[in-house]
Write an enzyme that holds these catalytic residues in place. Structure first.
Site, PDB file in Angstrom:
ATOM      1  N   GLY A   1     102.660  20.711  67.582  1.00 45.24           N
ATOM      2  CA  GLY A   1     103.244  21.709  66.668  1.00 45.24           C
ATOM      3  C   GLY A   1     104.752  21.524  66.695  1.00 45.24           C
TER       4      GLY A   1
ATOM      5  N   ILE B   1     107.123  22.666  68.778  1.00 38.50           N
ATOM      6  CA  ILE B   1     107.735  22.321  70.074  1.00 38.50           C
ATOM      7  C   ILE B   1     107.293  20.925  70.513  1.00 38.50           C
ATOM      8  CG2 ILE B   1     107.956  23.012  72.502  1.00 38.50           C
ATOM      9  CD1 ILE B   1     107.513  25.950  71.520  1.00 38.50           C
TER      10      ILE B   1
ATOM     11  N   ARG C   1      94.783  19.939  67.417  1.00 38.96           N
ATOM     12  CA  ARG C   1      93.643  20.381  66.621  1.00 38.96           C
ATOM     13  C   ARG C   1      93.634  19.630  65.290  1.00 38.96           C
ATOM     14  NH1 ARG C   1      94.198  26.594  66.277  1.00 38.96           N
ATOM     15  NH2 ARG C   1      96.292  25.808  66.440  1.00 38.96           N
TER      16      ARG C   1
ATOM     17  N   ARG D   1     101.544  28.309  78.333  1.00 36.61           N
ATOM     18  CA  ARG D   1     101.067  29.499  79.025  1.00 36.61           C
ATOM     19  C   ARG D   1     100.339  29.057  80.297  1.00 36.61           C
ATOM     20  NH1 ARG D   1     104.291  31.862  76.760  1.00 36.61           N
ATOM     21  NH2 ARG D   1     104.112  33.604  75.326  1.00 36.61           N
TER      22      ARG D   1
ATOM     23  N   GLU E   1     102.616  36.169  86.323  1.00 35.47           N
ATOM     24  CA  GLU E   1     104.073  36.090  86.500  1.00 35.47           C
ATOM     25  C   GLU E   1     104.636  37.474  86.795  1.00 35.47           C
ATOM     26  OE1 GLU E   1     105.513  34.327  82.876  1.00 35.47           O
ATOM     27  OE2 GLU E   1     104.353  32.517  83.172  1.00 35.47           O
TER      28      GLU E   1
ATOM     29  N   HIS F   1     109.720  30.990  83.839  1.00 34.40           N
ATOM     30  CA  HIS F   1     109.425  31.238  82.416  1.00 34.40           C
ATOM     31  C   HIS F   1     110.721  31.399  81.598  1.00 34.40           C
ATOM     32  CE1 HIS F   1     106.238  32.945  79.457  1.00 34.40           C
ATOM     33  NE2 HIS F   1     107.171  32.255  78.826  1.00 34.40           N
TER      34      HIS F   1
HETATM   35  C1  DGY Z   1     107.487  32.463  74.182  1.00 32.96           C
HETATM   36  O1  DGY Z   1     108.413  32.885  73.490  1.00 32.96           O
HETATM   37  O2  DGY Z   1     106.320  32.778  74.007  1.00 32.96           O
HETATM   38  C2  DGY Z   1     107.788  31.463  75.254  1.00 32.96           C
HETATM   39  O3  DGY Z   1     106.971  31.604  76.323  1.00 32.96           O
HETATM   40  C3  DGY Z   1     109.234  31.448  75.603  1.00 32.96           C
HETATM   41  O4  DGY Z   1     109.524  30.691  76.687  1.00 32.96           O
END
Ligand code: DGY
Length: 354
Positions: A188, A190, A210, A271, A300, A319
């Site tokens: 995607g 990123i 996908r 995640r 977390e 994070h």
């Molecule tokens: C988000 O914005 O969902 C990311 O985890 C940022 O790091």
């Protein structure tokens, strides 16, 4: 004479009091007309000022994440909510909403929100993609560089006063990136930005998604589409860029780690729940894989005695994928815009579903 002047003073006093009461009534009327917005955590001053001009704003200031009971109480009474990725905006919580028009999350991920149920309750959901693409790709690449050249490990060695070996042929050696294969899971926004960085480092780029991207994009990125099995077995570095869903839950487990090269590194900025953390810890301990760079975790923040902390072959970050000054400001702008639109019955700039 004295009498008439004192009666004038008392009339003036009465007028003043009446004006004050009217003024207060007016404020109360305006406040009552203003829609209510709740933030589970504070944002930049410019964002709060903007919100306060239009809405009755309340910002949670206590324990983070906000206790679920307080969240439910607030959701019950407000028209708009700004939340963060660690807030649990599940069905049980959304059910409390009576007037809620929009949930605006300060994140690209929205796996913490029951978007299906929100849609059924006609509550719009806004999120903040695009503005954080570069920052998050940079974070993934930082982890990749760090783990491959043992930067944090070296820092730890020095700080712990354990720097003994100087410049030997086998001391603190890492690996080169040139001609190494990076497997990007999820091409995607990123993932694509990460591919561009990997290309600049002369890495071989493979991806599994996908949906396969266009031939033109593959050519520009020099990226080859491979199956998931090929990606995990052929990559020297795997970087995860898929959301956490039922399908991706714990998709990296011992089975997968066994199929990876023992020299391979795993990078995760998406995640934590996409990886079976217990299995990863075992794989790192047994050197089933070489190492990992992690910005996200199953739960977390991770605890002080978390087993990952004791492992030398892992780089940990709290994070912070999107955490740059510029990006965080842009995220605040979008979160506020999404809220503004949604609260007025319009589709957020970045909207989940409708
Ligand atoms: C988000 O914005 O969902 C990311 O985890 C940022 O790091």
């Amino acid at each position: 004479m004295a009498n008439s002047s004192s009666s004038r003073v008392s009339a003036d006093m009465k007028n003043l009091q009446r004006n004050r009461i009217n003024g207060l009534r007016q404020v109360v009327r305006v406040m009552a007309m203003k829609k209510k917005v709740f933030l589970t955590r504070t944002l930049h001053a410019f964002a709060l000022e903007h919100l306060k001009k239009k809405y009755q704003v309340e910002v949670h200031s206590g324990k983070i994440p906000i206790p679920q009971t307080k969240l439910k109480d607030k959701i019950k009474e407000v028209d708009g909510l700004i939340c963060f990725p660690y807030d649990k905006i599940n069905k049980e919580t959304i059910e409390f909403a009576e007037n809620l028009k929009v949930i605006s999350t300060y994140s690209v991920g929205f796996d913490h929100i029951d978007t299906e149920f929100s849609r059924r309750k006609k509550i719009r959901v806004g999120y903040t993609p695009e503005v954080l693409t570069e920052a998050t790709a940079n974070m993934a690449f930082s982890l990749l560089l760090d783990i491959s050249r043992r930067v944090t490990e070296g820092d730890r060695i020095i700080r712990d006063g354990k720097w003994k070996e100087i410049y030997g042929a086998f001391d603190y050696v890492g690996v080169d990136l040139k001609d190494k294969t990076i497997g990007i899971l999820g091409l995607g926004r990123i993932g694509e930005m990460l591919a561009r960085r990997a290309k600049a480092f002369d890495m071989k780029i493979t991806y599994h998604s996908r949906r396969r991207v266009s031939k033109t994009k593959e050519k520009i990125l020099k990226a080859t589409y491979v199956s998931f099995e090929e990606l995990i077995s052929q990559s020297d570095f795997i970087s995860v860029h898929v959301p956490h869903t039922q399908e991706t839950d714990k998709m990296f487990d011992m089975d997968v780690f066994r199929k990876m090269k023992s020299s391979a590194y795993l990078i995760n900025t998406s995640r934590g729940k996409v990886i079976d953390e217990e299995d990863l810890i075992r794989a790192l301990k047994k050197k089933t894989i070489s190492g990992a760079g992690l910005d996200v975790f199953e739960i977390e923040p991770i605890k002080k005695n978390h087993p990952l902390i004791k492992l030398p072959n892992v780089v940990l970050a709290p994070h912070i994928g999107s955490s740059t000054e510029e990006t965080r400001k842009k995220m605040a702008e979008i979160a506020v815009k999404n809220l503004d639109l949604g609260i007025n019955g319009r589709k957020p700039v970045y909207s989940v579903g409708y």
